[in-house]
Design an enzyme around this catalytic site. Sequence first.
Site, PDB file in Angstrom:
ATOM      1  N   SER A  27      35.174  67.462  45.653  1.00 29.22           N
ATOM      2  CA  SER A  27      36.471  67.736  45.362  1.00 29.22           C
ATOM      3  C   SER A  27      37.241  66.917  44.439  1.00 29.22           C
ATOM      4  O   SER A  27      37.554  66.610  45.748  1.00 29.22           O
ATOM      5  CB  SER A  27      37.356  68.752  46.222  1.00 29.22           C
ATOM      6  OG  SER A  27      36.202  69.194  46.881  1.00 29.22           O
ATOM      7  N   HIS A  58      35.125  72.666  41.552  1.00 28.19           N
ATOM      8  CA  HIS A  58      34.039  71.821  41.093  1.00 28.19           C
ATOM      9  C   HIS A  58      33.755  72.516  39.770  1.00 28.19           C
ATOM     10  O   HIS A  58      33.841  74.369  39.258  1.00 28.19           O
ATOM     11  CB  HIS A  58      32.929  72.322  42.455  1.00 28.19           C
ATOM     12  CG  HIS A  58      32.639  71.386  43.113  1.00 28.19           C
ATOM     13  ND1 HIS A  58      32.418  70.470  43.991  1.00 28.19           N
ATOM     14  CD2 HIS A  58      33.756  72.078  44.675  1.00 28.19           C
ATOM     15  CE1 HIS A  58      32.554  70.095  44.932  1.00 28.19           C
ATOM     16  NE2 HIS A  58      33.458  70.601  45.452  1.00 28.19           N
ATOM     17  N   HIS A  80      27.196  74.004  47.711  1.00 32.02           N
ATOM     18  CA  HIS A  80      27.132  73.930  48.833  1.00 32.02           C
ATOM     19  C   HIS A  80      26.555  74.881  49.532  1.00 32.02           C
ATOM     20  O   HIS A  80      26.151  75.849  49.977  1.00 32.02           O
ATOM     21  CB  HIS A  80      28.272  74.345  49.402  1.00 32.02           C
ATOM     22  CG  HIS A  80      29.134  72.815  48.937  1.00 32.02           C
ATOM     23  ND1 HIS A  80      30.596  72.896  47.418  1.00 32.02           N
ATOM     24  CD2 HIS A  80      29.929  71.455  48.992  1.00 32.02           C
ATOM     25  CE1 HIS A  80      30.303  72.334  47.128  1.00 32.02           C
ATOM     26  NE2 HIS A  80      30.620  71.419  48.213  1.00 32.02           N
ATOM     27  N   TYR A  82      27.368  76.140  52.592  1.00 32.41           N
ATOM     28  CA  TYR A  82      28.312  76.766  53.060  1.00 32.41           C
ATOM     29  C   TYR A  82      28.517  78.365  52.059  1.00 32.41           C
ATOM     30  O   TYR A  82      29.151  79.437  52.174  1.00 32.41           O
ATOM     31  CB  TYR A  82      29.360  76.587  53.131  1.00 32.41           C
ATOM     32  CG  TYR A  82      30.365  75.939  52.111  1.00 32.41           C
ATOM     33  CD1 TYR A  82      31.235  76.764  51.286  1.00 32.41           C
ATOM     34  CD2 TYR A  82      30.512  74.735  52.076  1.00 32.41           C
ATOM     35  CE1 TYR A  82      32.286  75.839  50.477  1.00 32.41           C
ATOM     36  CE2 TYR A  82      31.693  74.254  51.097  1.00 32.41           C
ATOM     37  CZ  TYR A  82      31.822  74.641  50.479  1.00 32.41           C
ATOM     38  OH  TYR A  82      32.372  73.954  48.767  1.00 32.41           O
ATOM     39  N   ALA A 110      34.922  64.790  49.200  1.00 31.16           N
ATOM     40  CA  ALA A 110      35.986  64.861  50.093  1.00 31.16           C
ATOM     41  C   ALA A 110      36.248  65.269  51.646  1.00 31.16           C
ATOM     42  O   ALA A 110      35.037  65.757  51.986  1.00 31.16           O
ATOM     43  CB  ALA A 110      37.239  66.221  49.822  1.00 31.16           C
ATOM     44  N   MET A 208      31.432  68.852  54.730  1.00 27.28           N
ATOM     45  CA  MET A 208      30.734  70.033  54.166  1.00 27.28           C
ATOM     46  C   MET A 208      29.728  69.998  52.858  1.00 27.28           C
ATOM     47  O   MET A 208      28.542  70.651  52.685  1.00 27.28           O
ATOM     48  CB  MET A 208      31.111  71.420  53.965  1.00 27.28           C
ATOM     49  CG  MET A 208      32.345  71.602  55.059  1.00 27.28           C
ATOM     50  SD  MET A 208      33.371  73.016  54.153  1.00 27.28           S
ATOM     51  CE  MET A 208      34.798  73.103  55.294  1.00 27.28           C
ATOM     52  N   ASN A 232      42.414  64.703  53.581  1.00 24.42           N
ATOM     53  CA  ASN A 232      43.636  64.876  54.958  1.00 24.42           C
ATOM     54  C   ASN A 232      42.926  64.482  56.352  1.00 24.42           C
ATOM     55  O   ASN A 232      41.778  64.094  56.369  1.00 24.42           O
ATOM     56  CB  ASN A 232      43.261  66.905  55.014  1.00 24.42           C
ATOM     57  CG  ASN A 232      41.709  67.032  55.029  1.00 24.42           C
ATOM     58  OD1 ASN A 232      40.853  67.267  54.702  1.00 24.42           O
ATOM     59  ND2 ASN A 232      41.563  67.301  56.485  1.00 24.42           N
ATOM     60  N   HIS A 244      42.526  74.152  52.274  1.00 27.76           N
ATOM     61  CA  HIS A 244      41.915  73.987  50.866  1.00 27.76           C
ATOM     62  C   HIS A 244      43.395  72.804  49.811  1.00 27.76           C
ATOM     63  O   HIS A 244      42.379  71.978  48.889  1.00 27.76           O
ATOM     64  CB  HIS A 244      41.049  74.687  50.103  1.00 27.76           C
ATOM     65  CG  HIS A 244      39.803  74.052  49.224  1.00 27.76           C
ATOM     66  ND1 HIS A 244      39.274  72.680  50.088  1.00 27.76           N
ATOM     67  CD2 HIS A 244      39.810  74.324  48.419  1.00 27.76           C
ATOM     68  CE1 HIS A 244      38.149  72.753  48.885  1.00 27.76           C
ATOM     69  NE2 HIS A 244      38.739  73.617  48.029  1.00 27.76           N
TER      70      HIS A 244
HETATM   71  N1  HPA Z   1      36.235  69.375  57.545  1.00 31.92           N
HETATM   72  C1  HPA Z   1      36.193  69.792  56.892  1.00 31.92           C
HETATM   73  N2  HPA Z   1      35.526  68.893  55.317  1.00 31.92           N
HETATM   74  C2  HPA Z   1      36.472  68.738  54.630  1.00 31.92           C
HETATM   75  C3  HPA Z   1      38.070  68.542  55.067  1.00 31.92           C
HETATM   76  C4  HPA Z   1      37.697  68.834  56.701  1.00 31.92           C
HETATM   77  O1  HPA Z   1      38.699  68.614  57.686  1.00 31.92           O
HETATM   78  N3  HPA Z   1      38.583  68.079  54.052  1.00 31.92           N
HETATM   79  C5  HPA Z   1      37.992  68.077  53.326  1.00 31.92           C
HETATM   80  N4  HPA Z   1      36.541  68.441  53.505  1.00 31.92           N
END
Ligand code: HPA
Length: 271
Positions: A27, A58, A80, A82, A110, A208, A232, A244
Amino acid sequence: MNPVDAAVAHLKEYLPFLPEIGIVLGSGLGAFAEAVEDPTVIAYQDIPHWPASTAIGHAGKLVAGRIAGKRVAVLAGRAHLYEGYSPQQATFSVRALGQLGVGSLLLTNAAGGINPAYRPGDLVLLSDHINLQGSNPLAGPNNDAWGDRFPGMTFAYHPAYREIAQRCAAELGFVLQNGIYAGLLGPSYETPAEIRYLRSIGADLVGMSTVAEVIVAVHMRMKVLAISCVTNMAAGMLNQELHHQEVLDTGRQHAGRFEQLVRSIVANLHE
Ligand code: HPA
């Protein structure tokens, strides 16, 4: 013909050469695809059986060409779990690259920082992972032509490649942290209790993606390197909600350094 072979046949028809290094962009890192010289761009939708990537941030294209003189295939966009993809679909692109002859795979993502020493924007070299995605892409009949039934994961993140990455970072004057990545299914972000749990079992980062891809790459005996950008601090570490957009913004903000590092690693990777 099995779906992977059909995709590989298509790629062989359109690519001017066989790539040696695969690079998967996480990402916010999609712009790196523009750094490929003499690019041949193939949209995922034009490759038989290739899953589309639906996640915001993406793209969905394979860009083959050269970076620092090396033959690369850059994947801008990944599928992914998810999104509802099966573990086999989510790792289809890695299988295809492996069948195409790619021997080295550089994955980026990320991730949320769990290790309190991390700060948003930090780059972290994965030394290991914890698979909490609830699935394994190797479950089901094993294709012995691809790899072993029970592949070892002790050296999944190739030690010599990790040394190269550390040296490249040092030469660039970057701090490259080391960490263990917990891969979760998503798409909801974690709860603070889940993050405390992940910290207690030894995870430094949470995300993820990546884990299933690494398993498939190791199954195919590819040498793997993975780098996270901490976009983050993980849930509950700061007294604020996670969005996000923050992940995408931080990713893009630090993309320049990330790209410099990836380029340097590609230049210095050897068989
Ligand atoms: N959690 C899960 N996936 C992520 C996060 C997170 O804090 N930051 C970027 N991808």
